[in-house]
Design an enzyme around this catalytic site. Sequence first.
Site, PDB file in Angstrom:
ATOM      1  N   ARG A   1      27.939 -12.635  19.016  1.00 59.11           N
ATOM      2  CA  ARG A   1      29.288 -12.369  18.524  1.00 59.11           C
ATOM      3  C   ARG A   1      29.469 -12.778  17.064  1.00 59.11           C
ATOM      4  NH1 ARG A   1      33.088 -11.479  22.218  1.00 59.11           N
ATOM      5  NH2 ARG A   1      34.646 -12.548  20.996  1.00 59.11           N
TER       6      ARG A   1
ATOM      7  N   HIS B   1      27.119 -15.662  34.254  1.00 64.12           N
ATOM      8  CA  HIS B   1      26.545 -14.372  33.856  1.00 64.12           C
ATOM      9  C   HIS B   1      25.119 -14.224  34.369  1.00 64.12           C
ATOM     10  CE1 HIS B   1      29.515 -13.731  30.243  1.00 64.12           C
ATOM     11  NE2 HIS B   1      30.088 -13.572  31.406  1.00 64.12           N
TER      12      HIS B   1
ATOM     13  N   ASP C   1      20.140 -18.400  29.424  1.00 60.52           N
ATOM     14  CA  ASP C   1      18.864 -18.877  28.875  1.00 60.52           C
ATOM     15  C   ASP C   1      18.218 -20.032  29.647  1.00 60.52           C
ATOM     16  OD1 ASP C   1      20.437 -21.103  28.094  1.00 60.52           O
ATOM     17  OD2 ASP C   1      20.836 -20.223  26.122  1.00 60.52           O
TER      18      ASP C   1
END
Length: 257
Positions: A45, A129, A114
Amino acid sequence: MSVTNDPEATTTPAQRLAGLVRESASTVALTGAGISVPSGIPDFRTPGKGLWTKVDPMKVAHIDAFHRDTKSFWEYDRPRFGMLADKEPNSAHRALSELEARGLLVAVITQNIDRLHGKAGSRQVVEVHGSIATSSCTTCGARFPLDEVEALFDSDGVAVCPGCVGKVKPDVVLFGELLPESAIRRAQALCQRAELLLCVGSSLEVYPVAGLPELTLDAGGRLAIVTQGPTPYDAAATVRLDGDVTDELAAVLAALG
Ligand code: ZN
């Protein structure tokens, strides 16, 4: 000589946050891309540096693209996953696992895929997510750990299930996919019960994370924000730290002693 009773005049934001952590019987951390930036994982972002300025997310990160053109999906995502797999946690991840080990943090809710919270030693991690830790066959549901996925690629560069020849997809939430329901429910329950929600490295703008601080506030809990750049919750936060996440959390740990 005058004595000030205003705590804001005599303490730093990191000390005030340490005080809130000490007072809270239930602190939950909520983390976003900003906590992994010091590990060398770019925040997509961030303007100019973003992943999505170079590629069209609808072609490489949408469930329809995965099914329509699996080869192109993996052309982009195979090296990206390899890059993520090699990253190591930084001192901000380790600060949160340290708080958990000291009994000062109940859990970490993260948007990140991650695995770095787990690598840093955090035990209670809710990945809203999903994560790159596993991939699953979209036909039979067989699940493969990350280090076995590389062996599943055929000559076209598509990961194929050895059992049923179905397409294998990483267990991360793609655009157009539903969020993992059990993780979302657990995150919501944690935020409702939290006396302190410690938001780290998230702009708090992306669903479902954007809705979680509201749950804590509605239940009478407090909000602390450790993030560079504005968030929609800044005015509602009891304390706001806007320096580098590793420096800020190091200062909080130091203040806790
Ligand atoms: Zn299968």
